[in-house]
Scaffold this active site. Structure first.
Site, PDB file in Angstrom:
ATOM      1  N   ASP A 137      42.539  40.292  60.909  1.00 65.29           N
ATOM      2  CA  ASP A 137      42.400  39.997  59.481  1.00 65.29           C
ATOM      3  C   ASP A 137      40.999  39.430  59.222  1.00 65.29           C
ATOM      4  OD1 ASP A 137      43.153  39.110  56.692  1.00 65.29           O
ATOM      5  OD2 ASP A 137      45.139  39.650  57.428  1.00 65.29           O
ATOM      6  N   SER A 178      50.323  43.407  52.443  1.00 67.02           N
ATOM      7  CA  SER A 178      49.666  42.495  53.392  1.00 67.02           C
ATOM      8  C   SER A 178      50.518  41.271  53.664  1.00 67.02           C
ATOM      9  CB  SER A 178      48.310  42.042  52.842  1.00 67.02           C
ATOM     10  OG  SER A 178      47.323  43.011  53.005  1.00 67.02           O
ATOM     11  N   HIS A 203      42.655  35.559  52.971  1.00 64.03           N
ATOM     12  CA  HIS A 203      43.676  36.538  53.348  1.00 64.03           C
ATOM     13  C   HIS A 203      44.216  36.292  54.751  1.00 64.03           C
ATOM     14  CE1 HIS A 203      45.318  40.626  54.149  1.00 64.03           C
ATOM     15  NE2 HIS A 203      45.400  40.742  52.833  1.00 64.03           N
TER      16      HIS A 203
END
Length: 555
Positions: A142, A518, A199
């Site tokens: 990520d 996600s 994220h």
């Protein structure tokens, strides 16, 4: 991932490099990254030998070969990534041992309640039987990690198993929970594995964040935060920055994770559908699965259109996104008695229940040309234009005192929470039609917005999110995809305190709501870790089968 992050670059195999030469405008001398696949296995070479062999394929020039060679792969892919011109790539293709070349491309980056929603309870059941995932290593590809976030403390987590070979790229911060971190960006990244996007921190804590009391977002959705495998180990591989992930870096992350000894790989990244023999991510993941490592990937956020899947390969667990039974409730009540349940991260209890004039202009449904003479002191109903926050700003600037944000028709009943810093309620498109009809036809339309905080037990749930990519698979239509859905709408999880979006009033203990496949993917990565802990001898196929065949298909 947000749809605005999608950026696709054409993906072609070596034969196209020859057939495309008729394009007179393409600069064949410009350096770009190519992934080179070789025929010969590299398993017998050490790191130095591998480096020397890969450099032997590079052109003899004044350029430093260390700068040209981006990544050397050894675990899941025989080959390397290098910066070459198109003509140089053709030259590499003539050398003995060459198999294929893949031009690099850009892929997009595709909690306090969800463990309980999935049936995980601290007092017993699967969580207790699996020791909360102890001994299992989840490798997460990520945007890095905020390693100082308290969700990654190691209370109750044992030392990593002896098979672990990884290293920590943080000067401080690694412990028994966070056992490794690597920055694998091919370009410069002065921050190392630190997450400057948010994220990666969000997905990592969803998969394996440790128990953390008193978590909330501005007081909403409060409770004890925990990932799905709260006592599993985390290994972080930074392969994305600002929402962009180079395919060559993602392959390097898979390769490094396998070499380090992870048990599960979680990838909340995906691009458009690509034939399996051209899909470098799928090829790398196949190498991992062959070595007994489970790989969980996001299905994509291009729904509800059909045939929009990412990560279709049958050896991957392809994860769709669905809702949970939690709402940050904002109730809209019209002057004629109609009531509608909406959502809001902006809870204003002091203004709740006050009857105010409702305004809507059918000739300007997006509220792009409001003026104060029309809306001052009123609540305005608007179709969402650009983002909820942007639309709320238009109403506030014109003198409105509140806004009812109407989701787009394509969103259906999926309502994504957004913070607007203004009295707001987000409603479905169907409810919005009824509200605007009343506002247009009533002689003196009035409305009140009541904020009810966090509501648990809303129904129906789970429901597949409108944005979640749909099948059937383009490249394997005989294989049902996605495989399973997981919680992916309005998921609360850890967030870096210095990245916009988190609750900055709580110091390092910051959280944020995010939606997307996600967010769904690390939920299933955590489930896979629990099953691996319960059944160490199970293959990735057995784990995948167990997940699919025991999932619920009802509210």
């Amino acid at each position: 991932m947000c749809l605005s992050l999608f950026a696709f670059v054409s993906f072609f195999s070596y034969p196209c490099m020859v057939s495309c030469r008729e394009n007179p405008h393409r600069n064949t001398n410009q350096l770009q990254t190519y992934v080179i696949q070789l025929e010969t296995s590299t398993a017998s070479l050490d790191a130095d030998g591998l480096n020397i062999w890969h450099k032997s394929f590079l052109p003899v020039s004044d350029d430093d070969s260390d700068r040209r060679l981006v990544h050397s792969y050894s675990q899941v892919f025989s080959g390397f990534a290098a910066r070459l011109t198109e003509e140089e790539a053709k030259s590499v293709a003539k050398k003995e041992g060459f198999l294929r070349v893949y031009p690099d491309r850009v892929l997009p980056l595709l909690t306090t309640h969800t463990p309980g929603f999935l049936g995980l309870q601290s007092g017993g059941g699967t969580w207790r039987a699996a020791s909360f995932g102890k001994g299992i290593i989840i490798g997460l590809l990520d945007s890095g990690l905020d390693h100082d976030h308290p969700s990654f403390h190691d209370d109750g987590v044992p030392p990593p198993p002896t098979k672990w070979k990884g290293s920590c790229g943080f000067k401080t911060g690694c412990n028994n929970k966070l056992i490794g971190a690597k920055n694998l960006l091919g370009g410069s990244s002065p921050d190392g594995p630190i997450d400057a996007v948010g994220h990666g921190t969000h997905t990592a804590s969803t998969a394996a964040g440790n128990f953390l009391n008193n978590a909330s977002y501005y007081g909403l959705a409060g409770g004890t935060a925990a990932g799905i495998a709260p006592h599993a180990h985390l290994a972080i591989y930074k392969v994305c920055i600002t929402g962009r992930c180079q395919l060559s870096d993602v392959l390097a992350g898979i390769d490094a994770a396998v070499g380090d000894g992870v048990d599960v790989i979680s990838i909340s990244i995906g691009g458009d559908a690509t034939p399996f023999n051209d899909d470098v991510l799928a090829i790398g993941a196949f190498g991992a699965v062959k070595k007994g490592i489970f790989v969980s990937c996001a299905a994509g956020n291009s729904g509800p259109v059909e045939r929009t899947l990412s990560n279709e390969a049958p050896w991957l667990l392809t994860v769709a996104a669905s809702t949970v039974d939690r709402s940050q409730r904002a109730t809209v009540k019209l002057g004629d008695g109609q009531k509608f349940n909406g959502e809001s991260l902006d809870q204003y209890p002091t203004s709740s229940g006050s009857l105010l004039t409702l305004f809507h202009m059918y000739t300007d449904p997006y509220c792009k040309s409001l003026n104060s003479s029309q809306v001052e002191g009123k609540v305005v109903a608007c179709l969402v234009y650009r983002t909820p926050n942007y639309t709320a700003t238009l109403v506030k600037a014109a003198g409105g005192v509140g806004v009812i944000l109407i989701s787009t028709e394509i969103a259906g009943y999926t309502i994504l929470d957004n913070r607007c810093n203004f009295p707001a309620a987000i409603v479905s498109n169907e409810d919005g039609d009824r509200i605007t009809s009343y506002a247009t036809l009533a002689t003196k339309p009035t409305v009140s917005i009541t904020y009810d905080g966090t509501i648990i037990g809303t129904s129906p749930a789970p429901v597949v999110a409108s944005f979640s990519s749909r099948g059937p698979s383009r490249n394997g239509p005989g294989i049902l995809k996605p495989d399973v859905s997981g919680p992916g709408v309005n998921i609360l999880a850890a967030w870096p305190s210095d990245v916009v979006g988190g609750d900055g009033r709580m110091g390092r203990m910051t959280f944020n709501f995010q939606s997307g496949t996600s967010m769904a993917t690390p939920h299933l990565s955590g489930v896979a870790a629990l099953l691996k802990s319960l059944h160490p001898g199970w293959s990735p196929a057995a784990i995948k089968s167990a997940i699919i065949t025991t999932s619920d298909d009802k509210d």
